[in-house]
Motif scaffolding. Structure first.
Motif, PDB file in Angstrom:
ATOM      1  N   PHE A  76     -29.807  -6.179 -56.936  1.00 28.06           N
ATOM      2  CA  PHE A  76     -29.078  -6.726 -55.999  1.00 28.06           C
ATOM      3  C   PHE A  76     -27.790  -5.750 -55.391  1.00 28.06           C
ATOM      4  O   PHE A  76     -27.297  -5.974 -54.458  1.00 28.06           O
ATOM      5  N   ILE A  77     -27.695  -4.602 -56.091  1.00 26.93           N
ATOM      6  CA  ILE A  77     -26.633  -3.528 -55.707  1.00 26.93           C
ATOM      7  C   ILE A  77     -27.087  -2.704 -54.271  1.00 26.93           C
ATOM      8  O   ILE A  77     -26.528  -2.149 -53.912  1.00 26.93           O
ATOM      9  N   GLY A  78     -28.525  -2.781 -54.606  1.00 29.49           N
ATOM     10  CA  GLY A  78     -29.236  -1.748 -53.534  1.00 29.49           C
ATOM     11  C   GLY A  78     -28.925  -2.018 -52.187  1.00 29.49           C
ATOM     12  O   GLY A  78     -28.645  -1.124 -51.286  1.00 29.49           O
ATOM     13  N   ALA A  79     -28.897  -3.134 -51.871  1.00 32.62           N
ATOM     14  CA  ALA A  79     -28.495  -3.650 -50.343  1.00 32.62           C
ATOM     15  C   ALA A  79     -27.389  -3.212 -49.990  1.00 32.62           C
ATOM     16  O   ALA A  79     -27.150  -2.681 -48.834  1.00 32.62           O
ATOM     17  N   LEU A  80     -26.408  -3.328 -50.823  1.00 36.47           N
ATOM     18  CA  LEU A  80     -25.011  -2.766 -50.620  1.00 36.47           C
ATOM     19  C   LEU A  80     -24.865  -1.355 -50.325  1.00 36.47           C
ATOM     20  O   LEU A  80     -24.244  -0.796 -49.309  1.00 36.47           O
ATOM     21  N   LEU A  81     -25.589  -0.739 -51.313  1.00 41.20           N
ATOM     22  CA  LEU A  81     -25.672   0.729 -51.231  1.00 41.20           C
ATOM     23  C   LEU A  81     -26.483   1.227 -50.043  1.00 41.20           C
ATOM     24  O   LEU A  81     -26.083   2.401 -49.241  1.00 41.20           O
ATOM     25  N   LEU A  82     -27.586   0.600 -49.457  1.00 37.07           N
ATOM     26  CA  LEU A  82     -28.103   0.869 -48.192  1.00 37.07           C
ATOM     27  C   LEU A  82     -27.162   0.811 -46.962  1.00 37.07           C
ATOM     28  O   LEU A  82     -27.185   1.597 -46.055  1.00 37.07           O
ATOM     29  N   GLY A  83     -26.502  -0.228 -46.979  1.00 42.52           N
ATOM     30  CA  GLY A  83     -25.666  -0.508 -45.837  1.00 42.52           C
ATOM     31  C   GLY A  83     -24.565   0.687 -46.033  1.00 42.52           C
ATOM     32  O   GLY A  83     -24.220   1.115 -44.622  1.00 42.52           O
ATOM     33  N   ALA A  84     -23.864   1.054 -46.958  1.00 39.92           N
ATOM     34  CA  ALA A  84     -22.913   1.901 -47.098  1.00 39.92           C
ATOM     35  C   ALA A  84     -23.418   3.288 -46.567  1.00 39.92           C
ATOM     36  O   ALA A  84     -22.998   4.037 -46.062  1.00 39.92           O
ATOM     37  N   LEU A  85     -24.850   3.407 -47.364  1.00 34.45           N
ATOM     38  CA  LEU A  85     -25.496   4.721 -46.833  1.00 34.45           C
ATOM     39  C   LEU A  85     -25.591   4.954 -45.517  1.00 34.45           C
ATOM     40  O   LEU A  85     -25.532   6.295 -44.692  1.00 34.45           O
ATOM     41  N   PHE A  86     -26.239   4.043 -44.683  1.00 31.54           N
ATOM     42  CA  PHE A  86     -26.228   3.975 -43.311  1.00 31.54           C
ATOM     43  C   PHE A  86     -25.080   4.483 -42.425  1.00 31.54           C
ATOM     44  O   PHE A  86     -25.247   5.253 -41.785  1.00 31.54           O
ATOM     45  N   ILE A  87     -24.049   3.841 -42.746  1.00 32.90           N
ATOM     46  CA  ILE A  87     -22.674   4.063 -42.110  1.00 32.90           C
ATOM     47  C   ILE A  87     -22.338   5.502 -42.448  1.00 32.90           C
ATOM     48  O   ILE A  87     -21.956   5.994 -41.642  1.00 32.90           O
TER      49      ILE A  87
END
Length: 116
Positions: A76-87
Motif C-alpha cells: 500500500f505504500i507504492g501508490a503514494l510513492l508513485l504519485g510522489a515520483l510522478f510529481i
C-alpha cells in the motif's frame, strides 16, 4: 557532421529533456524519447552531449524507481510513492529544460549514472 551553434544546441538540449514526456503517449517513451534524440545529436556539441546524457540517466533511474514503487503497491505504500515520483519527475524535467534553454548545466537529483 555539423556542429550546432549555441542557440540551436540549447534548443536541442531543451528538447532532449522534454522528450521524456513522450512517456504519456508511448510505453517507455520517457526513456525512448531522450535516447533517440541523444543518439541522433550527441556528436554535435559538448553542451548537448552532457544534457542528453543527464536526461537519459534520469529517465532510466525514474523508470527503475517506478518499477520498485509498483511492486510496493502490495503493501500500500507504492501508490503514494508513485504519485510522489510522478510529481518529482515532472518538476525536475521542466526545471532541466529551462536550465538547458538558458545555457546552464543541470544535474538531476537521485540519478543513477549509467552512462558516464
Amino acid at each position: 557532421m555539423q556542429f550546432l551553434n549555441g542557440k540551436e544546441e540549447r534548443m536541442w538540449a531543451m528538447i532532449v529533456h522534454l522528450s521524456a514526456f513522450l512517456g504519456f503517449v508511448v510505453p517507455f517513451g520517457n526513456v525512448l524519447g531522450p535516447l533517440i534524440v541523444w543518439l541522433i545529436k550527441r556528436e554535435e556539441g559538448a553542451f548537448f552531449y552532457q544534457h542528453g546524457k543527464e536526461a537519459l540517466n534520469f529517465s532510466i533511474s525514474v523508470t527503475i524507481y517506478a518499477a520498485i514503487s509498483s511492486l510496493l503497491i502490495i503493501i500500500f505504500i507504492g501508490a503514494l510513492l508513485l504519485g510522489a515520483l510522478f510529481i518529482f519527475w515532472a518538476i525536475f524535467v521542466i526545471m532541466a529544460a529551462v536550465k538547458a534553454n538558458e545555457g546552464k548545466e543541470f544535474r538531476y537529483p537521485l540519478t543513477l549514472r549509467f552512462i558516464k
